[in-house]
Each structure stands twice: as C-alpha cells, then as structure tokens.
Design an enzyme around this catalytic site. Structure first.
Site, PDB file in Angstrom:
ATOM      1  N   LYS A  39       7.178  39.574  24.667  1.00 40.57           N
ATOM      2  CA  LYS A  39       7.373  40.911  25.104  1.00 40.57           C
ATOM      3  C   LYS A  39       8.463  41.114  25.927  1.00 40.57           C
ATOM      4  CE  LYS A  39       4.951  45.014  26.800  1.00 40.57           C
ATOM      5  NZ  LYS A  39       6.043  45.297  27.644  1.00 40.57           N
ATOM      6  N   ASP A  53       0.124  50.719  35.209  1.00 37.59           N
ATOM      7  CA  ASP A  53      -0.861  50.368  34.280  1.00 37.59           C
ATOM      8  C   ASP A  53      -2.236  50.922  34.683  1.00 37.59           C
ATOM      9  OD1 ASP A  53       0.814  49.450  32.388  1.00 37.59           O
ATOM     10  OD2 ASP A  53       0.778  47.230  33.156  1.00 37.59           O
TER      11      ASP A  53
END
Length: 671
Positions: A115, A36
């Site tokens: 998630k 990320d």
C-alpha cells in the site's frame, strides 16, 4: 449531552475540514490514524442510525473537491477507495465475509500488494499513446495533471508490445522515494524554499504544480495496480495476470506483488512486508489484499465507496498527536546546536516516544512551534521521531515562545551561525564537554574504530571524570582506572582494554572516518584513502588536489584542508600513531592491469539491492578497480540503480551518465 444529530454534524464537519487539508491543500493537520478513528466513529453512528445518513456525508464519497486552478477530468469509471482493517482479527472477519458471500466451495486466491503512500492517479492510453492523466479528486472528478505526469520518467508515453487495447485507463500511485524526498528538503532548506513534512506531501505537491518544469525536476516514480476504462481489447481474467500484462507493455509494477492461497499466507505476507518496510526505500502504510479472480470480484461487487473484494490492511500508525512540554538544546560532536522537543509520551509505531528532533531554528520558525502546542509526531522505520506539524486549530492559550540560545547550554561559549548555513554551532571546540563526548562516541563507533564494549555511558563517565580529553587518551586507559567507573568490574574493564588494543589495527579509511572531519562520511573517507594512499599525502594536499577525488567538492575539500591545517588536530593524530594505531600500507591498484568492466571507473550505488548488501557491493567493486562515490557528479562514470532509486538516478539521467540495474551489475561482477 449532545444529540445524535449534533454528534453526526460535528464529525462530518471535522472530517470535511481535514479532507480539504489532506486532498486539496496537501497540508494535513492530523495523522492518518486520527482521521481513520474519526471516520470509524462516524460510520458506526450512521450504521446505528441509517435514517440520518446524508448524501454528502464523508462516508458516502471518496475524497475532496479538486482545485479550481486545474481543469477537471470526469472519471468514466469512478475511482473508489478501499475499506481498512487494522489488526488480524479484523482481516480474518473480512476474509470470512468474502467466503460467506461467495457461497461456493470455489477456492479464493488473494493477490497481495504494497500500500504505497503517495497520490492515486489514472492514466488514459488511446491506441497505446498517453492522452490524459488525472488525480482521484472526489472519486468522480479529478484534476487534469497530464502535463505533469508526462514528465515522470517511470511512466511510458507510449506502450509497446502486442494486443494493446484501443482505450486503456491504468490506475496506480505516484510516489517519491525517500532519497528523493531528503534531497528535495535539503535543497529547500539551503535555498529557503518550502520544506515538506513527509514524502507523500512532497509527491502531491510536486505532481500538482502548475508549472510542469518544476515537476520534471522532482524524482517522482509510479507503480500501477489496476484498470479503469477498457475498450477495444482484452485483459487476463485475474488481477495478477493484468499486472503482468501491464509490465509487458512497459508499465512499472511493484516486484513485491504476491499470490496467497490462504488467510494464513496473507498474514505471513503482511508481517514480512512490515519487517522489510524500513529497507524498501519508499513509504508504505500497509498492504492491499485483493481477490485474484475477476469473476469472483464481479460476483462480490461494491458497497457505496469501496469494493467488497479488496481491503487495505494498515500497519500500526506512524503518526500520533501529543503535546510539547518543553524544548531543550543538545550539542553535537561538531558543535551543532539541535533543538529537541520534550513530549508528553505517546506510542508511535509500537514505540513509546518522549522526544523528537526539531533540526534547527529555521525548522522551529517553519512549524510556528510554541512550547505547549499540540503537535503531530512521525516515526518511520529507524528514523528519529520528528514533529510534522502543529495542530493550530487546537493551540492552548498558555503556549510560550521557543528562544534559541546565544550561548552554548553546556560550556557557555558563544553560539555562531555562519551566513548561508541552517545550523548554529557552539564555538567552544574541545573545551566543550558535549562536543568532546560526541566526538569520542563517534571515534569508537562500529563503523569507525570499532571498539567493542565502549558504550556511550562509559564515554560520558570518562569525560566527566576528566580521564579522557582526546581520542589518543583512550589508548592510555588501564583496567585499574576503568574499574573505578560505575558498573565496571575488573573483567569488564580488562575486556575494554583488550578491545582498545585490538582496535589499534584498522584501515586508513576507518581512521579518517573516525577523526570526525565535518562532511566526511564513510564513502568520502574511503575515497580519500584510496586516492591519496598515505596520511602524509593527504595532509599535504591542497584544496584543488582534494577536489580531484570523486564525491569531493569545494565545501568538503575546505573542511578536510582546514582540519589538517589545525595544529591541535595534527597533534592528536601524532599521539594516536604513537599509541600504536596503524593500518596496512596501501596496495597500489593499477586499473589498467585489472580485467574488469569496472576498472578505473567512478561508480555510485543508489536504491535498494536485493541480492547483496551495499557494503558487500562496494567492497566487490573496489576489488575490481572501481572508485565508489556517495553522490552523482560530472566525475561519475556509472550509476547502479536498485529498487526505488531516487534523486541520484534522476541526476544521472539528467547528466547523461550510464545507468545499469542490479541484475546487470551481478552479471558484470561475475564476468
């Protein structure tokens, strides 16, 4: 200094390499947080220099190319990924952007979900019948995994109910509950098979087997969260409405989906899920936040690779990279030698981590670990930090081999590894100070004899000063002797003596568990106590008789039989009884006299319970005449499956054992 073009090229090359490892090889080399970070760095550079964006940049597509070994399926509607936010400030900025873009006073309601950390898939139903399934792949083309998806029990092969569209493509996540992941790795270690680094890798590896028979043996499950193709039918005009409709048609949907009316409610949902995360029974890495109204979703539309109306709010990273400075070897209460990596301290999931378990020699070999290596560290919930993998592409030149000891690092006794076992053990027994310490710590622990105030540091000092050699010696301690210990005043010493006196009154099951017999956990100890009733009967039991107890096979039976056959162990037990350790005489429960559907049945609990604790459920079942076992076998009569039940549920279904859910258990408990 590198030019902007060189920086962009290097970042794109690095990201493509790690995308390939993650999406195609199912063998990620760096943590998600590092990926990320690299992606954010690339996106920021491209934002400043839009003229340098290339069509094949990782920012312009979703995933990686599919494996050639599978046939390919082109997604009729692209499977996009979501943008991420990592803190409250970023989420509030996203919320403001959405409100500004809508340019109306119309209220925004958010639909919030977990998630899941698994593998995204699309499943196509035609006239309610499952006809194909595919991975996300690169977002445009995925791998045909139809045969494998058909083996997942949670996914219906045919939808049921009314008004099912002619063509309906549902999207969701295939994942592996933690219990199933642990069972797969346990089996792999025993048979020399592939050990997976985490449940996500195990789910991906299981789902992308070329042989569906292997997939069928893995306890995969599925939650759906969206729709792709929709033809010849209608769906509700809200996201939650669609999920509820999917559920009516037989598709699994998480029961944690929640509507939030404001940004404050979304943040409260995020923090509640983060708090509950360790008890869910499966891995998540954040929450997904979507606008509930389909009309508002359409109004906002999409950017290149993600919708503007949804975002993934990620939890603090559970994986980070650091260096192994050394490997040391610890000795447990049964003599097990465990290698521990001493790390350059690093913050993982909000905790400073400086040590990580390496399990055993096989694990070191599997990882290919050397002292000095750069490694990925994972910490999930309360789990002890572990080394996930070595970053081989960044291995320093001066690394050193890890040498497993042939003699105990504490007492010098020989280290022995029994053929067929992964664990090497010190042969010193109670002459080994480390084994003595760990055995005593187990004996006084909360779920064993529950000696309040007797912490690890006190045990360490008692052993080092030679005050205590066996558990029975604990009950001979005086306040005067304890006062001589570090940070132990007269009042504290008397409190410990009082706690020891109180601990003498226990239960047969707790006493058995406290003895620390190999392979005998709480459930097995409770089963042995319930079956034999008295210590005398248990001591006299043969291996064959022991195997009649639920949850006791040949290995456990042998350990129990050998423990009581050892004279030194019998002497310690006699000393404990002489010091006044006792428990109530057994109450004989005749199952035939109990009016309960559980009476006389061997019951196994699996998954997470929401209405009562597992201990309370066990106690209630035992009161009603049930025998509660810790694992499923042919002796099992009933399995009670909570949320995210894993390998035990799969085994029960394989053996044809009756399975009920928590709601049915509560109904029967109240009947």
């Amino acid at each position: 200094m590198e030019s902007i073009e060189q920086q962009l090229t290097e970042l794109r090359t690095t990201l493509r390499h790690h995308e390939y490892l993650y999406h195609v090889m199912d063998a990620p080399e760096i943590p998600d947080a590092e990926y990320d970070r690299l992606m954010r760095e690339l996106r920021e550079l491209e934002t400043k220099h839009p003229e340098l964006i290339t069509p094949d940049s990782p920012t312009q597509r979703v995933g990686a190319a599919p494996l050639a070994a599978f046939s390919q399926i082109r997604h009729e509607v692209p499977m996009l990924s979501l943008d991420n936010v990592f803190d409250e400030e970023s989420f509030l900025a996203f919320n403001k952007r959405v409100q500004d873009r809508l340019k109306s006073n119309e209220k925004v309601t958010w639909c919030c979900e977990l998630k899941l950390d698994g593998l995204a898939v699309s499943i196509l139903y035609e006239n309610g019948v499952l006809v194909s399934a595919a991975t996300r792949g690169d977002g445009t083309t995925g791998e045909d995994i139809t045969s494998n998806v058909r083996t997942i029990r949670a996914i219906p092969l045919k939808l049921h109910g009314e008004n099912i569209p002619a063509r309906l493509e549902v999207r969701g996540e295939v994942f592996l509950p933690q219990a199933g992941f642990e069972k797969i790795n346990e089996d792999a270690r025993r048979t020399g098979g592939k050990v997976f680094a985490n449940p996500r890798n195990a789910a991906a590896g299981s789902l992308r087997q070329l042989d569906p028979r292997i997939t069928a043996k893995r306890p995969l499950t599925f939650f759906c969260y969206g729709v792709g193709v929709l033809e010849g039918g209608e769906l509700p005009d809200t996201h939650l409405g669609r999920l509820l409709q999917f559920k009516k048609w037989g598709l699994p949907v998480s029961d944690r989906v929640t509507l939030c009316e404001s940004a404050e409610e979304v943040l409260a949902f995020y923090h509640k899920v983060e708090e509950d995360r360790p008890t869910l029974g499966f891995d998540i890495d954040g929450v997904v936040i979507k606008i509930n109204s389909l009309a508002q979703q359409e109004q906002l539309g999409f950017v290149a690779r993600a919708p503007r109306w949804a975002v993934a709010f990620k939890f603090p990273a559970q994986e980070q990279m650091t260096f192994v400075r050394d490997v040391e070897f610890q000795v447990g209460r049964t003599g097990a030698i465990t290698p521990v990596a001493r790390l350059e301290p690093v913050h993982v999931a909000g905790v400073l981590v400086s040590n990580a378990t390496l399990h055993n020699a096989d694990e070191i070999e599997r990882l290919g670990l050397r002292i000095g290596d750069k490694v990925v560290i994972r910490r999930a919930g309360d789990v002890i930090p572990q080394v996930v993998n070595v970053v081989l592409s960044e291995r320093p030149e001066d690394t050193r081999e890890v040498v497993f000891p042939t003699h105990c690092p504490v007492c010098g006794s020989d280290v022995e590894r029994v053929e067929g076992e992964a664990v090497a053990r010190c042969t010193g027994g109670l002459i080994c100070g480390a084994q003595r310490k760990e055995s005593l710590k187990h004996f006084v622990s909360r779920r064993a004899m529950d000696v309040d105030g007797m912490g690890d540091k006190i045990i360490d000092q008692l052993v080092e000063k030679e005050y205590v050699h066996t558990p029975a010696d604990l009950f001979k301690l005086t306040a005067g002797k304890l006062t001589g210990l570090e940070r132990m005043g007269p009042k504290s010493a008397q409190n410990v003596v009082n706690a020891l006196e109180k601990a003498k009154e226990t239960t047969f099951a707790r006493f058995l568990y406290a003895l620390g017999i190999r392979e005998v956990g709480e459930a097995t100890a409770a089963g042995l106590a319930a079956y034999f009733g008295t210590l005398e009967a248990l001591e006299a039991a043969s291996i064959e008789e022991l195997q009649k107890v639920p949850d006791v096979g040949i290995v456990v039976a042998s350990h129990v039989h050998n423990f009581f056959a050892e004279e030194s162990n019998r002497n310690v037990i006699s000393e404990l009884l002489a010091e006044g350790v006792h428990w109530p005489a057994p109450v004989v429960i005749n199952a035939e006299e109990i009016d309960s559907p559980f009476a006389g049945k061997t019951v196994v609990l699996t998954g997470s319970l929401s209405q009562m604790s597992r201990d309370d459920a066990k106690a209630r079942l035992v009161e009603l005449g049930a025998k509660v076992a810790g694992s499923v076998s042919k002796k099992t009569d009933l399995v009670i499956a909570g949320e995210a039940a894993g390998s035990k549920l799969a085994k029960a279904q394989e053996l044809g054992i009756e399975v009920i859910d928590e709601a049915e258990m509560l109904r029967l408990l109240g009947s």
